[in-house]
Design an enzyme around this catalytic site. Structure first.
Site, short mmCIF file in Angstrom:
data_model
loop_
_atom_site.label_atom_id
_atom_site.label_comp_id
_atom_site.label_asym_id
_atom_site.label_seq_id
_atom_site.Cartn_x
_atom_site.Cartn_y
_atom_site.Cartn_z
N LYS A 58 -0.73 5.32 -5.54
CA LYS A 58 -1.83 4.99 -6.47
C LYS A 58 -2.70 6.22 -6.76
CE LYS A 58 -3.25 1.90 -3.54
NZ LYS A 58 -2.13 1.88 -2.58
N GLN A 108 -4.99 -0.31 -1.08
CA GLN A 108 -4.01 -1.19 -0.43
C GLN A 108 -2.97 -1.70 -1.44
OE1 GLN A 108 -7.63 -2.02 0.66
NE2 GLN A 108 -7.13 -0.25 1.89
N ASN A 154 -9.94 2.71 5.05
CA ASN A 154 -8.58 2.35 5.47
C ASN A 154 -7.59 2.92 4.45
OD1 ASN A 154 -9.67 0.57 3.57
ND2 ASN A 154 -8.70 -1.25 4.42
N THR A 157 -3.83 7.85 6.29
CA THR A 157 -5.06 7.67 7.04
C THR A 157 -4.86 7.85 8.54
OG1 THR A 157 -5.93 6.20 5.34
CG2 THR A 157 -6.92 6.00 7.52
N ARG A 210 0.47 7.25 11.18
CA ARG A 210 1.54 6.44 11.79
C ARG A 210 2.79 6.47 10.92
NH1 ARG A 210 -1.31 0.70 12.29
NH2 ARG A 210 -2.24 1.44 10.35
N GLY A 251 0.83 -1.22 0.00
CA GLY A 251 0.00 0.00 0.00
C GLY A 251 0.85 1.25 0.00
N ASP A 252 0.19 2.39 -0.24
CA ASP A 252 0.84 3.71 -0.22
C ASP A 252 1.93 3.84 -1.27
OD1 ASP A 252 -0.80 4.31 1.94
OD2 ASP A 252 0.67 3.57 3.39
N GLY A 300 -5.88 5.69 1.98
CA GLY A 300 -5.63 7.13 2.00
C GLY A 300 -4.85 7.45 0.74
N HIS A 301 -5.49 8.11 -0.22
CA HIS A 301 -4.87 8.38 -1.51
C HIS A 301 -4.64 9.87 -1.67
CE1 HIS A 301 -6.68 4.35 -3.10
NE2 HIS A 301 -5.83 4.18 -2.11
N THR A 302 -3.39 10.24 -1.92
CA THR A 302 -3.02 11.66 -1.97
C THR A 302 -2.87 12.13 -3.41
OG1 THR A 302 -1.72 11.13 -0.02
CG2 THR A 302 -1.40 13.32 -0.98
N LYS A 320 8.23 7.97 -6.73
CA LYS A 320 9.18 8.39 -5.70
C LYS A 320 10.65 8.12 -6.05
CE LYS A 320 6.69 9.19 -1.68
NZ LYS A 320 6.40 9.03 -0.27
#
Ligand code: GDP
Ligand code: IMO
Ligand code: MG
Length: 423
Positions: A16, A221, A38, A299, A302, A12-13, A40-42, A330
């Site tokens: 996407k 995810q 659950n 989300t 953490r 995940g992360d 979290g898409h930026t 990235k």
């Protein structure tokens, strides 16, 4: 015209949201088919940052968002997300599947209670009630968005469901009674906002596919969080791998064409569970990735665990999902490192070397990564493929060779425009 699917190839992360936003330009519908908030898409457009949890990322560019039947929907989160995005002046259409299951307050309580019960073996869930909602779905006692259109049916189902969930909460040691009337009142309020969007989205998408309208499927995810093919039990509760695209949207396998795998140029993971290429986030490269990459959960906030790119994991996703194109994100975060490592196989405790993800959890937990080394790079060039520094291109070519998938997009920054398109 077949639908295009976008999936996360790691934990995940991967970025996407950014890739879906980019690809949405050529689409009419952008469809979430699994998971809930659950995710979290930026999406970063100019000086504006959008963080979406339920609305498909294509909504930011005015595309028609579809929340498919495979999703679980917290009605209050969706109501708030709609309000917040519209308040920012973004206009879009939305369709919410009448068969999507609703996350109610007791699902969140149960999520916390289950985690507490597991103690040292807790999954580290997002606490959004995802697992308990899918449990109700599979136990055939869930409440669906379509029930919001029928107040009497809704009341009857909530009354039954609350009883069972209250008993579960008691078993976990939580004795405080649930206030059903309060819950029904809140739900009725949220229903007033959501009702206009609720419909049979499977038929909508099947008709769109038959009429050759462009559809983009937005995975949430990553493959290693899939309950069957991921690091069970440290996984989520919906099908991230390719089956989820069809069962969660209503499209048939033949409706899906290109499958784009989003690969972060290194690896991150939030929550517990094995992670072979993990580094120490307190020092050295692990710290570089965490700080330069701003690796905090979208989300929950953490800190994300960080590590080198793991091609055994990425190839697992390629094989499972039929990925034929890669979007590598990235790449800019790796700049400034003298050496960049890529894991290409695992050494198992019995001495065997494998290039596929071991299905046995103990083997996976004990897998030692075997790395290949690459020269680092110092800048990202002029935003074109040819302008990329040679070591970065060598790194990407290696990914292409090892996965067999074409590299279509390369991310060199969070912004929509910081994307290299490989023709
Ligand atoms: P998702 O869940 O897969 O949509 O990913 P997230 O949005 O949770 O996390 C990815 C983070 O990386 C977000 O903060 C993005 O803005 C950021 N991001 C995406 N692509 C790039 C990139 O190419 N470079 C940099 N520096 N950041 C990126
Ligand atoms: P996106 O779509 C990263 C992880 C949680 C936990 C496990 C189970 O932004 O990539 P859950 O709440 O689903 O029951 O938690 O899955 N997890 C994610 N990690 N990105 C996500 O979504 C995630 N969604 C769930 O941290 O380890
Ligand atoms: Mg995310």
């Amino acid at each position: 015209m077949a639908a295009t699917a976008v999936v996360g190839t790691q934990w995940g992360d991967e970025g996407k949201g950014k890739i879906v936003d980019y690809l949405a330009e050529r689409s009419k519908y952008v469809v979430r088919f699994q998971g809930g908030n659950n995710a979290g898409h930026t999406i970063v457009v100019g000086d504006q940052t959008f963080k979406l949890h339920l609305l498909p990322s294509g909504c930011v560019s005015g595309k028609t968002g579809v929340i498919g039947n495979g999703c679980v929907v917290d009605p209050y989160v969706l109501r708030e997300e709609l309000r917040a995005l519209r308040e920012r002046g973004v206009e879009f259409d939305l369709h919410l599947s009448d068969c999507a299951h609703l996350i109610l307050p007791y699902h969140k309580l149960l999520d916390g209670a289950e985690e507490a019960f597991k103690g040292g073996h807790a999954v580290g869930t997002t606490g959004r009630g995802i697992g308990p909602c899918y449990q109700d779905k599979m136990a055939r006692i869930g409440i669906r968005a379509g029930d919001l259109l029928h107040p009497e049916r809704l009341r009857k189902k909530v009354m039954e469901n609350v009883g069972l969930n209250q008993a579960m909460l008691k078993a976990y040691g939580q004795k405080q009674p649930l206030d059903v009337e309060q819950m029904l009142g809140d739900l009725t309020e949220a229903a007033e906002v959501l009702k206009p969007y609720i419909m049979d989205t499977a038929t909508l998408l099947q008709d769109a596919a038959a009429n050759e309208e462009p559809i983009l499927l937005e995975g949430a995810q990553g493959i290693m969080l899939d309950p069957d093919h991921g690091t069970y039990p440290f996984v989520t509760s919906s099908y991230v791998a390719s089956g989820g695209m069809c069962s969660g949207s209503g499209l048939a396998p033949r409706d899906i064409g290109d499958v784009v795998g989003v690969v972060k140029a290194y690896t991150t993971r939030v929550g517990a569970g094995p992670f072979p290429t993990e580094l120490d986030t307190q020092s050295g490269v692990g710290k570089h990735l965490a700080t330069v990459g701003h690796e905090f959960g979208t989300t929950t906030g953490r800190p994300r665990r960080t590590g080198w790119l793991d091609l055994v994991v990425v190839n697992h996703a390629v094989r499972l999902c039929g990925i034929n194109q890669l979007a590598v994100t990235k790449m800019d975060v790796l700049k400034g490192l003298d050496e960049v490592l890529v894991c290409t196989k695992y050494r198992l405790p019995d001495g065997r070397e494998v290039t596929t993800v071991p299905s046995d959890p103990d083997d996976f937990a004990a897998a030692e990564p075997v790395y290949e080394s690459f020269e680092g790079w110092g800048d990202m060039g002029d935003g074109t493929w040819q302008g990329l520094p040679a070591p970065a291109r060598i790194y990407l070519q290696f990914l292409r060779e090892k996965t067999g998938a074409q590299i279509k997009l390369v991310g060199i920054g969070p912004g929509r425009s910081e994307t290299i398109v490989r023709q």
